[in-house]
Design an enzyme around this catalytic site. Structure first.
Site, short mmCIF file in Angstrom:
data_model
loop_
_atom_site.label_atom_id
_atom_site.label_comp_id
_atom_site.label_asym_id
_atom_site.label_seq_id
_atom_site.Cartn_x
_atom_site.Cartn_y
_atom_site.Cartn_z
N LYS A 203 0.86 -1.19 0.00
CA LYS A 203 0.00 0.00 0.00
C LYS A 203 0.89 1.22 0.00
O LYS A 203 1.74 1.40 0.86
CB LYS A 203 -0.88 -0.01 1.23
CG LYS A 203 -1.68 1.25 1.42
CD LYS A 203 -2.60 1.08 2.58
CE LYS A 203 -3.26 2.37 2.93
NZ LYS A 203 -4.19 2.19 4.07
N ARG A 225 1.33 10.07 6.12
CA ARG A 225 1.49 8.63 6.36
C ARG A 225 2.71 8.07 5.61
O ARG A 225 2.82 6.87 5.38
CB ARG A 225 0.20 7.90 5.96
CG ARG A 225 -0.97 8.33 6.84
CD ARG A 225 -2.26 7.60 6.60
NE ARG A 225 -3.24 8.04 7.60
CZ ARG A 225 -4.54 8.19 7.36
NH1 ARG A 225 -5.02 7.91 6.17
NH2 ARG A 225 -5.35 8.62 8.31
N LYS A 256 -2.26 -1.56 -3.58
CA LYS A 256 -3.17 -0.41 -3.49
C LYS A 256 -2.38 0.88 -3.57
O LYS A 256 -1.38 1.03 -2.88
CB LYS A 256 -3.90 -0.48 -2.15
CG LYS A 256 -4.74 0.70 -1.84
CD LYS A 256 -5.27 0.56 -0.46
CE LYS A 256 -5.98 1.82 -0.06
NZ LYS A 256 -6.37 1.79 1.34
O1 PB1 Z 1 -10.54 4.29 -1.45
C1 PB1 Z 1 -9.58 4.72 -0.78
O2 PB1 Z 1 -9.05 5.84 -1.00
C2 PB1 Z 1 -9.04 3.82 0.29
C3 PB1 Z 1 -8.22 4.55 1.37
C4 PB1 Z 1 -7.60 3.53 2.31
C5 PB1 Z 1 -8.61 2.60 2.92
N1 PB1 Z 1 -8.04 1.36 3.23
C6 PB1 Z 1 -6.64 4.12 3.33
C7 PB1 Z 1 -5.90 5.28 2.75
C8 PB1 Z 1 -5.52 6.42 3.63
O3 PB1 Z 1 -6.42 7.17 4.02
O4 PB1 Z 1 -4.33 6.54 3.92
C9 PB1 Z 1 -7.18 4.24 4.72
C10 PB1 Z 1 -6.06 3.99 5.72
N2 PB1 Z 1 -6.34 3.14 6.78
#
Ligand code: PB1
Length: 335
Positions: A203, A225, A256
């Protein structure tokens, strides 16, 4: 000038009809099990709220989500990914309400499993929707991630969701070693053989999460992040992260965002061919495609993008377009 044409250079005979073209595109079909639907779950059980930046996407209370899912399950929906949102419950440094009895996910899981016994229910596991600082882990007083405390808390939340009925726990926090901690927690409670761990293994610190963060109110209050999501250019770290999660017992892997990272999809599938690989078509991708033309043009573009994700190695695509894809699959099957 001689015409440089040799029989062995003529390829068009190999794809000159629809059947041959299907044979030339192995492992790219889009069926219902290749799609997982992310859903936003509100505290207020009877609420339903449109998401302004994501046309046709809503935030549901469980009493609204169940009828919405009933229609989709009839169309073949096989799996969902649940994100909890709190608005009246307090957010604090440790994300205490991530798994409290009042948490909307904790309350909805038994109802969802009772209403749809055959539907695979995955739960996103993260602290950012529940922490006062908005980060995905617990912080030290200095403001940096407290690794040990974060891993412990993430494993606690994952176990809580598993014990409440989740079929899959999906830690999106990106903390090192959380997969090992979650697997140990499941194993010690005899849930290791009935609850899968879907790791958000690769990710990236993408700019394409904006609509999601706005919907979830989950952006970090300070900083970003980048210290725990992967640098967008770091294919090597992505390979190492996936290998680490496989070694720690991840059942399922993920890349992702999706389209901008198809090289990582292919890399991950080639390195770990025996792990189902999920690709998350994130909110920013959804917003872009939603504005890519009229409905027909958008549907064509969408299905081409999903085909490319499958060609790159995706086994399941997490997409907010799931309801539309189910309709397209039904139309294709009807002909
Ligand atoms: O559709 C999206 O943008 C998903 C975002 C994702 C959800 N798993 C994360 C991205 C982020 O906000 O850094 C959420 C983090 N736990």
């Amino acid at each position: 000038m001689s015409l440089y044409l040799k029989p062995e250079h003529v390829l068009q005979g190999g794809y000159c009809n629809a059947t041959l073209r299907k044979l030339q595109e192995p492992n790219t079909s889009i069926q219902t099990h290749n799609v997982m639907y992310p859903v936003f779950l509100l505290e207020n059980d009877d609420a339903i709220q449109p998401v302004s930046s994501m046309p046709n996407v809503y935030r549901y209370g469980v009493n609204q989500l169940i009828p919405a899912l009933a229609d989709l399950v009839k169309k073949g929906l096989e799996s969902i990914l649940v994100f909890g949102i709190i608005e009246t419950l307090p957010k604090d440094a440790n994300g205490s309400h991530a798994d409290s009895d009042s948490n909307p996910v904790m309350r909805a899981l038994p109802k969802l499993k009772a209403a749809f016994p055959g539907l695979v229910v995955a739960c996103d596991v993260c602290l950012c929707p529940y922490t006062s600082h908005g980060h995905c882990g617990v912080l030290q007083p200095t403001g940096v991630i407290d690794h040990a405390a974060s891993v412990k808390r993430i494993a606690e939340v994952a176990l809580s969701y598993a014990m409440s009925g989740a079929d899959i726990v999906a830690p999106s926090d990106m903390m090192d070693n959380r997969i090992k901690a979650i697997k140990e927690a499941l194993f010690s409670t005899n849930l290791g053989n009935k609850v899968s761990v879907l790791s958000y293994s690769c990710k990236f610190a993408s700019s394409m999460y904006g609509p999601f963060r706005e919907t979830m109110k989950s952006a970090p209050l300070a900083g970003d992040r980048k210290c725990y999501q992967l640098p967008p250019g770091a294919a090597g770290l992505a390979a190492r992260a996936a290998a680490r999660d496989v070694a720690e017992g991840a059942d399922l892997l993920m890349v992702k965002p999706g389209l901008p990272y198809l090289d990582i999809v292919r890399q991950t599938k080639d390195l770990h061919p025996h792990h189902p690989l999920f690709v998350y078509q994130v909110s920013g991708e959804y917003a872009m495609i939603s504005r890519s033309g009229d409905n027909n043009e958008m549907e064509t573009t969408l299905m081409e993008m999903l085909l490319c994700m499958r060609r790159a190695g995706a086994d399941c695509i997490i997409t907010y377009f799931a309801p539309l894809v189910l309709d397209i699959i039904s139309k294709r099957t009807a002909h």
